[in-house]
Write a protein that holds these residues in place. Sequence first.
Motif, PDB file in Angstrom:
ATOM      1  N   GLN A  46       0.833  -1.197   0.000  1.00 33.80           N
ATOM      2  CA  GLN A  46       0.000   0.000   0.000  1.00 33.80           C
ATOM      3  C   GLN A  46       0.871   1.253   0.000  1.00 33.80           C
ATOM      4  O   GLN A  46       2.071   1.192   0.309  1.00 33.80           O
ATOM      5  CB  GLN A  46      -0.950  -0.010   1.203  1.00 33.80           C
ATOM      6  CG  GLN A  46      -1.836  -1.244   1.297  1.00 33.80           C
ATOM      7  CD  GLN A  46      -2.820  -1.409   0.155  1.00 33.80           C
ATOM      8  OE1 GLN A  46      -2.881  -0.585  -0.763  1.00 33.80           O
ATOM      9  NE2 GLN A  46      -3.598  -2.482   0.194  1.00 33.80           N
ATOM     10  N   CYS A  48       0.037   4.576   1.512  1.00 31.73           N
ATOM     11  CA  CYS A  48      -0.640   5.596   2.313  1.00 31.73           C
ATOM     12  C   CYS A  48       0.252   6.832   2.458  1.00 31.73           C
ATOM     13  O   CYS A  48       1.455   6.722   2.705  1.00 31.73           O
ATOM     14  CB  CYS A  48      -1.001   5.025   3.676  1.00 31.73           C
ATOM     15  SG  CYS A  48      -2.006   3.514   3.569  1.00 31.73           S
ATOM     16  N   ARG A  54       5.471   3.145   3.332  1.00 30.99           N
ATOM     17  CA  ARG A  54       4.639   3.095   2.121  1.00 30.99           C
ATOM     18  C   ARG A  54       5.450   2.550   0.950  1.00 30.99           C
ATOM     19  O   ARG A  54       6.676   2.693   0.880  1.00 30.99           O
ATOM     20  CB  ARG A  54       4.107   4.499   1.804  1.00 30.99           C
ATOM     21  CG  ARG A  54       5.173   5.506   1.433  1.00 30.99           C
ATOM     22  CD  ARG A  54       4.669   6.956   1.568  1.00 30.99           C
ATOM     23  NE  ARG A  54       3.512   7.242   0.743  1.00 30.99           N
ATOM     24  CZ  ARG A  54       3.560   7.803  -0.476  1.00 30.99           C
ATOM     25  NH1 ARG A  54       4.726   8.117  -1.026  1.00 30.99           N
ATOM     26  NH2 ARG A  54       2.470   8.050  -1.135  1.00 30.99           N
ATOM     27  N   GLU A  91       1.508  -4.607   4.610  1.00 28.37           N
ATOM     28  CA  GLU A  91       0.755  -5.603   3.839  1.00 28.37           C
ATOM     29  C   GLU A  91       1.735  -6.334   2.924  1.00 28.37           C
ATOM     30  O   GLU A  91       1.982  -5.936   1.785  1.00 28.37           O
ATOM     31  CB  GLU A  91      -0.394  -4.942   3.080  1.00 28.37           C
ATOM     32  CG  GLU A  91      -1.454  -4.396   4.012  1.00 28.37           C
ATOM     33  CD  GLU A  91      -2.796  -4.153   3.346  1.00 28.37           C
ATOM     34  OE1 GLU A  91      -3.020  -4.666   2.220  1.00 28.37           O
ATOM     35  OE2 GLU A  91      -3.630  -3.439   3.932  1.00 28.37           O
ATOM     36  N   HIS A 155      -5.286   7.675   1.159  1.00 29.48           N
ATOM     37  CA  HIS A 155      -5.093   6.253   0.847  1.00 29.48           C
ATOM     38  C   HIS A 155      -5.363   5.997  -0.637  1.00 29.48           C
ATOM     39  O   HIS A 155      -6.406   5.449  -1.004  1.00 29.48           O
ATOM     40  CB  HIS A 155      -6.014   5.384   1.708  1.00 29.48           C
ATOM     41  CG  HIS A 155      -5.855   5.593   3.173  1.00 29.48           C
ATOM     42  ND1 HIS A 155      -6.569   6.551   3.872  1.00 29.48           N
ATOM     43  CD2 HIS A 155      -5.051   4.993   4.084  1.00 29.48           C
ATOM     44  CE1 HIS A 155      -6.206   6.503   5.149  1.00 29.48           C
ATOM     45  NE2 HIS A 155      -5.292   5.576   5.303  1.00 29.48           N
ATOM     46  N   THR A 157      -4.366   3.815  -2.688  1.00 28.91           N
ATOM     47  CA  THR A 157      -4.450   2.426  -3.136  1.00 28.91           C
ATOM     48  C   THR A 157      -5.527   1.634  -2.398  1.00 28.91           C
ATOM     49  O   THR A 157      -5.602   0.407  -2.541  1.00 28.91           O
ATOM     50  CB  THR A 157      -3.089   1.729  -2.927  1.00 28.91           C
ATOM     51  OG1 THR A 157      -2.677   1.884  -1.556  1.00 28.91           O
ATOM     52  CG2 THR A 157      -2.027   2.325  -3.836  1.00 28.91           C
ATOM     53  N   MET A 158      -6.371   2.320  -1.613  1.00 32.36           N
ATOM     54  CA  MET A 158      -7.363   1.638  -0.790  1.00 32.36           C
ATOM     55  C   MET A 158      -8.682   2.408  -0.861  1.00 32.36           C
ATOM     56  O   MET A 158      -8.722   3.539  -1.345  1.00 32.36           O
ATOM     57  CB  MET A 158      -6.864   1.544   0.661  1.00 32.36           C
ATOM     58  CG  MET A 158      -5.490   0.909   0.785  1.00 32.36           C
ATOM     59  SD  MET A 158      -4.716   1.178   2.400  1.00 32.36           S
ATOM     60  CE  MET A 158      -5.600  -0.010   3.371  1.00 32.36           C
TER      61      MET A 158
END
Length: 338
Positions: A46, A48, A54, A91, A155, A157-158
């Motif tokens: 991810q 963030c 990140r 992650e 965020h 990518t989320m």
Amino acid sequence: MVDLLENLDQTSRRQLHNFAHQKRVARYGRGVYLRGLIEFSNICKQNCMYCGIRSGNKTVSRYRLSPEEIMDCCREGYELGYRTFVLQSGEDDWYTTDKLAGLIADIKRHYPDTAVTLSIGERDDETYTRLFEAGADRYLLRHETASGSLYKALHPTMTFENRRDRLRALKAIGYQVGAGFMVGLPGQTHEDLAKDLLYVKELNPDMIGIGPFLPHQATPLKDEPAGTLEDTLDMIALARLFVPSALIPATTAMGTVHPYGRELALQAGANVVMPNLSPLSARPKYTLYDNKICTGDESAQCRFCLEQRIEGAGFHVDMGRGDSLNRLSRSPEEQAVR
């Protein structure tokens, strides 16, 4: 709620913190639960905007502990008296469902009287279920912010909707679930913070992690001002009053923003501290924000230093599992969900 946040002064703040402290003592007494934190990978897919590990940060020195190294951390932690291990990482997809399930089962086999807490981000329902069946007891997944627009800005990518969906899934599976948010995020308003409190009240999580936003030099938010100690203490106190049975940590970020930040958090309603069990070689590499404290302390040194500080703040260390009152108040049938 917004009016309250906008009009807190020194007197009302002191009253708020005292009220939250009384509520915490009434529910949990003066014990502070210690959790052994193992930061086992700083590899994250991810990106963030506020986070030092990140995926877009090409300057960070990446690492990943092996399952055997994690078991070594658990062995040391168990000998020091810990009965909860918190496995935290970015992650990192190298840690597949099979690898994580095997690791959790090994921990439970060697240390059956411990609780295993996971903080590994967003996974699918099948993974969450298998890890729960392997023996994981708790799952920390901060909702980060209850503002959809702010979440989207931070965020890339989320998604806001998926974050909430993952928290719902974890609760449905049977985990003791932790949510939480940062205070002082760039663009955050008092209305956003009020939404955070209303969200945790609705979710009724077993744990609520609250800390100040602290910038990291290798992120797009490096020049933004940090969140303040005072505002974060207010939100810890209000979270205690909104969700009286929650476990609330006095975070390392609180100790970073102020030399006595963790003690002040305990006096404003928090009741958990998470000393680091990670290898000394890994700790400086797991930097979500700048100037993180305690990266050079041996595990035993960290454990006993914190015990002295906790006692100095008027509390005592409780080395038990420290399950939430929400879980302990459920019926035997609900507790036997496995």
